[in-house]
Design an enzyme around this catalytic site. Structure first.
Site, PDB file in Angstrom:
ATOM      1  N   GLU A 275      24.866 108.711   2.153  1.00  0.00           N
ATOM      2  CA  GLU A 275      24.899 109.065   0.735  1.00  0.00           C
ATOM      3  C   GLU A 275      23.544 108.819   0.067  1.00  0.00           C
ATOM      4  OE1 GLU A 275      27.591 110.476  -1.047  1.00  0.00           O
ATOM      5  OE2 GLU A 275      28.119 110.819   1.052  1.00  0.00           O
ATOM      6  N   TRP A 383      25.865 119.835  -9.062  1.00  0.00           N
ATOM      7  CA  TRP A 383      26.469 120.993  -9.719  1.00  0.00           C
ATOM      8  C   TRP A 383      26.272 122.257  -8.902  1.00  0.00           C
ATOM      9  CZ3 TRP A 383      29.923 121.684 -13.411  1.00  0.00           C
ATOM     10  CH2 TRP A 383      30.252 120.586 -14.210  1.00  0.00           C
TER      11      TRP A 383
END
Length: 461
Positions: A275, A383
């Protein structure tokens, strides 16, 4: 006249693992002083959609930084200017007034940031000031991580492999210690602009709190990260996103914590490492494609999607009134705390763009205005991943069903009950997709119908 070595702080608000600060301190000899500076530029941040929560996080981190620098004998100055152009001019005026001999700073990516720094470094050169630029937003220089064909990576997995190969020289990723004091501790009184606080703050924002949280996470939580990170009602994430965004803690410090852990090969640590590399990958993309900062999709073919840009739909989403409990819970958490769990971010983002068919850039902008931990590269990358417009994105046909996501990751409805008290009396089955409940919104749209429409529109492209 005593010479001064300037350190220009931006999103690197810490004293540990700060190459620019350490270098300036190493130059301060024979009575020279070090002066730290931060530019407060509200009109510039308005242009970037950085809202009140982000400014609140900056103030919290800056106050701690001021005290930590004072303990090292280093003064701190906050320069208030409208935008970066005037801010750089004010910085150069200060440099002249204090007889600045050097300027140390960390490189930043993004269209406006690159233009700002080129202007600042040119001004410093014209003024005869030595310039020292260091890497900070990423661990490895993006220009040095390339495919076999000498091109940028567009997929995170091969990028991660190339990134990990760099660790052969561990010294390159070892965090710097806090510099030694250059003189006795001093007292400082910096005036900070008034910024409205949030109802609740769930994240550490400054260096002192971030280092405590990093130790806590590594000691108590990281081994469960792989299994717990997707459940929003569980304290299973690092909670370091805001500190990473403003640089109160560095990626190198996080990477080092993993590499020095006695169980570094444990799935929990390896998942968190992945991550963190994702986070660096988004900055890598911004380096190679600075036009992403102009709200352009990574792949231009998706710009032809006929986004609805329906204000009523957008308003309902922003206010947590979509009639979909997991979506509304996430948006209300965002409004109250300036933060949202990452799994829920993906759910609410995909709901906006692939069910309500609202332009992803409007969601990106709302997150920027609302988040404590807003980091442009990560926000934009996330996004575009959800909207299927970006590099290494979720394919257009991947559309999260918010109800099944809710049932899977909040099975007992604890997260929903916390943020939607009007649904607290419902049982664990009803709470994910309730019938008419007094005081709660009806669903804006039929999921299955909207999903079919979106798939058809994407397929037509």
């Amino acid at each position: 006249m005593t010479a001064t070595h300037l350190v220009w702080f931006r999103n690197d608000l810490r004293t540990h693992d700060n190459a620019a600060l350490s270098h300036a301190c190493s130059l301060a000899q024979n009575g020279d002083r070090v002066l730290a500076v931060f530019l407060w530029t509200p009109e510039q941040w308005d242009q970037h959609d950085y809202g009140t929560p982000r400014r609140f996080a900056w103030v919290d981190a800056l106050k701690t930084l001021e005290h930590r620098l004072a303990a090292l004998g280093i003064e701190f100055s906050l320069l208030e200017s409208s935008d970066w152009q005037h801010g750089v001019d004010d910085l150069m005026a200060l440099a002249k007034a204090v007889n600045a001999r050097s300027l140390s700073l960390h490189r930043e990516f993004g269209w406006d940031e690159v233009q700002r720094d080129q202007y600042a470094l040119a001004c410093a050169q014209n003024a005869g000031i030595d310039r020292h630029v260091f890497e900070d937003r990423v661990t490895w220089d993006p220009s040095q991580i390339l495919t076999g064909q000498g091109e940028m990576y567009r997929v995170v997995t091969p990028y991660k492999k190339a990134w990990l190969r760099q660790l052969a020289d561990v010294s390159l990723s070892t965090p710097l210690p806090e510099p030694k004091a250059i003189g006795p501790a001093i007292q400082t009184r910096v005036h900070y602009p008034k910024v409205q606080s949030l109802a609740q703050v769930e994240l550490p924002l400054n260096e002192t709190a971030a280092l405590i949280q990093l130790d806590r996470f590594i000691d108590l939580t990281v081994t469960d990260y792989q299994t717990q990170r997707d459940f929003p009602s569980v304290d299973g994430t690092s909670k370091l996103s805001a500190a990473l965004a403003n640089g109160a803690v560095s990626l190198r410090q996080c990477f080092s914590a993993v590499l020095q852990h006695p169980k570094r090969d444990h799935p929990g640590l390896q998942t968190w490492l992945s991550e963190l590399i994702w986070r660096e990958f988004y900055h890598y993309l911004l380096y190679w494609r600075p036009e992403l900062a102009k709200h352009q999709p990574f792949y231009s073919r998706w710009d032809a999607f006929p986004w609805r840009n329906d204000k009523a739909r957008l308003d309902a989403w922003q206010n947590g009134q979509t009639g979909v409990p997991i979506v509304d819970a996430g948006m209300r958490q965002l409004a109250h705390t300036g933060w949202m769990h990452n799994r829920v971010r993906m759910i609410v983002a995909m709901y906006l763009v692939k069910i309500l068919q609202v332009d992803w850039r409007l969601g990106e902008r709302w997150f920027a205005r609302s988040l404590l931990d807003i980091d442009f590269a990560s926000n934009n990358g996330g996004w575009q991943w959800c909207a299927a417009t970006g590099v290494d994105a979720a394919p257009y046909f991947r559309i999260f069903n918010p109800v099944t996501q809710s049932q899977r990751f909040d099975p007992e409805g604890n997260y929903i009950r916390r943020w939607l008290p009007e649904l607290s009396a419902l049982d664990n089955r009803q709470i994910h997709s309730p019938d008419a409940v007094p005081g709660y919104s009806k669903p804006l749209i039929d999921y299955q119908q909207a999903r079919a429409e979106t798939l058809a529109l994407f397929k037509a492209l």
